[in-house]
Write an enzyme that holds these catalytic residues in place. Structure first.
Site, PDB file in Angstrom:
ATOM      1  N   LYS A  29       0.719  -1.320   0.055  1.00  0.00           N
ATOM      2  CA  LYS A  29       0.126   0.174  -0.013  1.00  0.00           C
ATOM      3  C   LYS A  29       0.860   1.330  -0.069  1.00  0.00           C
ATOM      4  O   LYS A  29       0.407   2.319  -0.868  1.00  0.00           O
ATOM      5  CB  LYS A  29      -0.809  -0.149   1.199  1.00  0.00           C
ATOM      6  N   ARG A 104      -9.483   2.045   9.493  1.00  0.00           N
ATOM      7  CA  ARG A 104      -9.172   0.708   9.808  1.00  0.00           C
ATOM      8  C   ARG A 104     -10.072   0.091  10.583  1.00  0.00           C
ATOM      9  O   ARG A 104     -10.250  -1.402  10.811  1.00  0.00           O
ATOM     10  CB  ARG A 104      -7.788   0.573  10.432  1.00  0.00           C
ATOM     11  N   ARG A 143      11.319  -6.899   4.947  1.00  0.00           N
ATOM     12  CA  ARG A 143      11.228  -5.449   5.002  1.00  0.00           C
ATOM     13  C   ARG A 143      11.982  -5.343   6.435  1.00  0.00           C
ATOM     14  O   ARG A 143      12.616  -4.203   6.809  1.00  0.00           O
ATOM     15  CB  ARG A 143      10.061  -4.959   5.050  1.00  0.00           C
ATOM     16  N   ARG A 149      12.751  -2.490  11.257  1.00  0.00           N
ATOM     17  CA  ARG A 149      11.622  -1.732  11.860  1.00  0.00           C
ATOM     18  C   ARG A 149      10.994  -2.546  13.112  1.00  0.00           C
ATOM     19  O   ARG A 149      10.938  -3.623  13.166  1.00  0.00           O
ATOM     20  CB  ARG A 149      10.353  -1.869  10.867  1.00  0.00           C
ATOM     21  N   ARG A 160      -0.587  -8.946  13.280  1.00  0.00           N
ATOM     22  CA  ARG A 160      -1.281  -7.768  12.357  1.00  0.00           C
ATOM     23  C   ARG A 160      -2.098  -8.218  11.425  1.00  0.00           C
ATOM     24  O   ARG A 160      -3.138  -7.559  10.915  1.00  0.00           O
ATOM     25  CB  ARG A 160      -0.084  -6.739  12.023  1.00  0.00           C
TER      26      ARG A 160
HETATM   27  P1  AMP Z   1       0.942   0.676   8.782  1.00  0.00           P
HETATM   28  O1  AMP Z   1       2.306   1.241   8.176  1.00  0.00           O
HETATM   29  O2  AMP Z   1      -0.192   1.300   8.097  1.00  0.00           O
HETATM   30  O3  AMP Z   1       0.965  -0.784   8.759  1.00  0.00           O
HETATM   31  O4  AMP Z   1       0.665   1.134  10.270  1.00  0.00           O
HETATM   32  C1  AMP Z   1       1.471   0.596  11.415  1.00  0.00           C
HETATM   33  C2  AMP Z   1       0.763   0.804  12.841  1.00  0.00           C
HETATM   34  O5  AMP Z   1       0.219   1.867  12.915  1.00  0.00           O
HETATM   35  C3  AMP Z   1      -0.406  -0.270  12.845  1.00  0.00           C
HETATM   36  O6  AMP Z   1       0.114  -1.389  12.927  1.00  0.00           O
HETATM   37  C4  AMP Z   1      -1.087   0.482  13.972  1.00  0.00           C
HETATM   38  O7  AMP Z   1      -0.369   0.291  15.259  1.00  0.00           O
HETATM   39  C5  AMP Z   1      -0.951   1.936  13.819  1.00  0.00           C
HETATM   40  N1  AMP Z   1      -1.923   2.637  12.995  1.00  0.00           N
HETATM   41  C6  AMP Z   1      -1.907   2.999  11.463  1.00  0.00           C
HETATM   42  N2  AMP Z   1      -2.964   3.431  10.932  1.00  0.00           N
HETATM   43  C7  AMP Z   1      -3.973   3.116  11.883  1.00  0.00           C
HETATM   44  C8  AMP Z   1      -5.299   3.133  12.077  1.00  0.00           C
HETATM   45  N3  AMP Z   1      -5.917   3.848  11.073  1.00  0.00           N
HETATM   46  N4  AMP Z   1      -5.853   2.858  13.271  1.00  0.00           N
HETATM   47  C9  AMP Z   1      -5.218   2.454  14.171  1.00  0.00           C
HETATM   48  N5  AMP Z   1      -3.884   2.088  14.298  1.00  0.00           N
HETATM   49  C10 AMP Z   1      -3.347   2.534  13.227  1.00  0.00           C
END
Ligand code: AMP
Length: 212
Positions: A29, A104, A143, A149, A160
């Site tokens: 994404k 989300r 990654r 990370r 996740r």
């Molecule tokens: P991502 O890079 O989009 O996978 O986001 C990394 C982490 O940020 C996720 O695993 C959540 O802990 C937090 N996070 C990002 N976006 C959201 C969201 N819309 N709602 C809740 N937690 C989020």
């Protein structure tokens, strides 16, 4: 910015392109969001990136969310919604945007609906990246090694995926009922997937603004 540019930006407000990109963690994404943003002249807004920047800079928000992110859980809706509300209020989001990783949860969908309604706006389309689970877990492991990370331990990766399936998967149905979802095969090179996204968006009359 010249007066002409200002007029163009203002004129594009009502007709702006407002997109979501959804798909499981690791489906690519973020990479595609950056490409779409560039081609379609809209900012890519990634809640994950914003949270990570806060963690890195040890801001009060970052200190609050670090453990949650490391565990692979979702940040509470109240914090996430406020962050998105602030970000969408920035001038660069006035003429359109692409949200990556938000909404989300069902609560976030409702919040975004109300936020956009208050602005007299609606979503244009939802790009759904579809990818195989095994392929995704493999990508995420790579990654984690490449980027170091801290939220990418194997346990967190699995967790996740589960959280995504449970909390976020059903939201796709909500948007599909509104006729907004454009499913795109997320397997392949970055350019192949980007070309599929362009094709899907073109089917809705959404075309790149950048001179290709
Ligand atoms: P991502 O890079 O989009 O996978 O986001 C990394 C982490 O940020 C996720 O695993 C959540 O802990 C937090 N996070 C990002 N976006 C959201 C969201 N819309 N709602 C809740 N937690 C989020």
């Amino acid at each position: 910015m010249t007066d002409g540019d200002t007029a163009t930006a203002a004129a594009s407000n009502s007709a702006g392109t407002r997109l979501l990109i959804v798909g499981p963690p690791g489906a690519g994404k973020g990479t595609q969001a950056v490409q779409i943003a560039e081609s379609y002249g809209i900012p890519a807004i990634s809640t994950g990136d914003i949270f990570r920047a806060n963690v890195k800079n040890e801001t009060p928000l970052g200190l609050k969310v670090k453990a949650i992110m490391d565990a692979g859980d979702y940040v509470p809706d109240s914090l996430t919604n406020e962050l998105v509300s602030d970000r969408l209020a920035q001038p660069d989001a006035a003429g359109g945007f692409l949200l990556d990783g938000y909404p989300r949860t069902a609560d976030q969908v409702v919040f975004l609906d109300e936020l956009l309604a208050a602005r007299g706006e609606a979503l244009t389309a939802v790009v759904q990246l579809v990818a195989d689970r095994d392929e995704i877990v493999e990508r995420l492991r790579k990654r984690a090694v490449d980027q170091g990370r801290s939220d990418d331990t194997e346990e967190a990766i699995r967790h996740r995926q589960d959280v995504y399936l449970r909390e976020t998967g059903p939201l796709i149905d909500t948007y599909a009922e509104r006729g907004l979802v454009l499913p795109v095969d997320g397997l392949g090179s970055i350019d192949e997937v980007a070309a599929r996204i362009d094709e899907a968006l073109a089917s809705r009359g959404i075309r790149p603004t950048a001179s290709a």
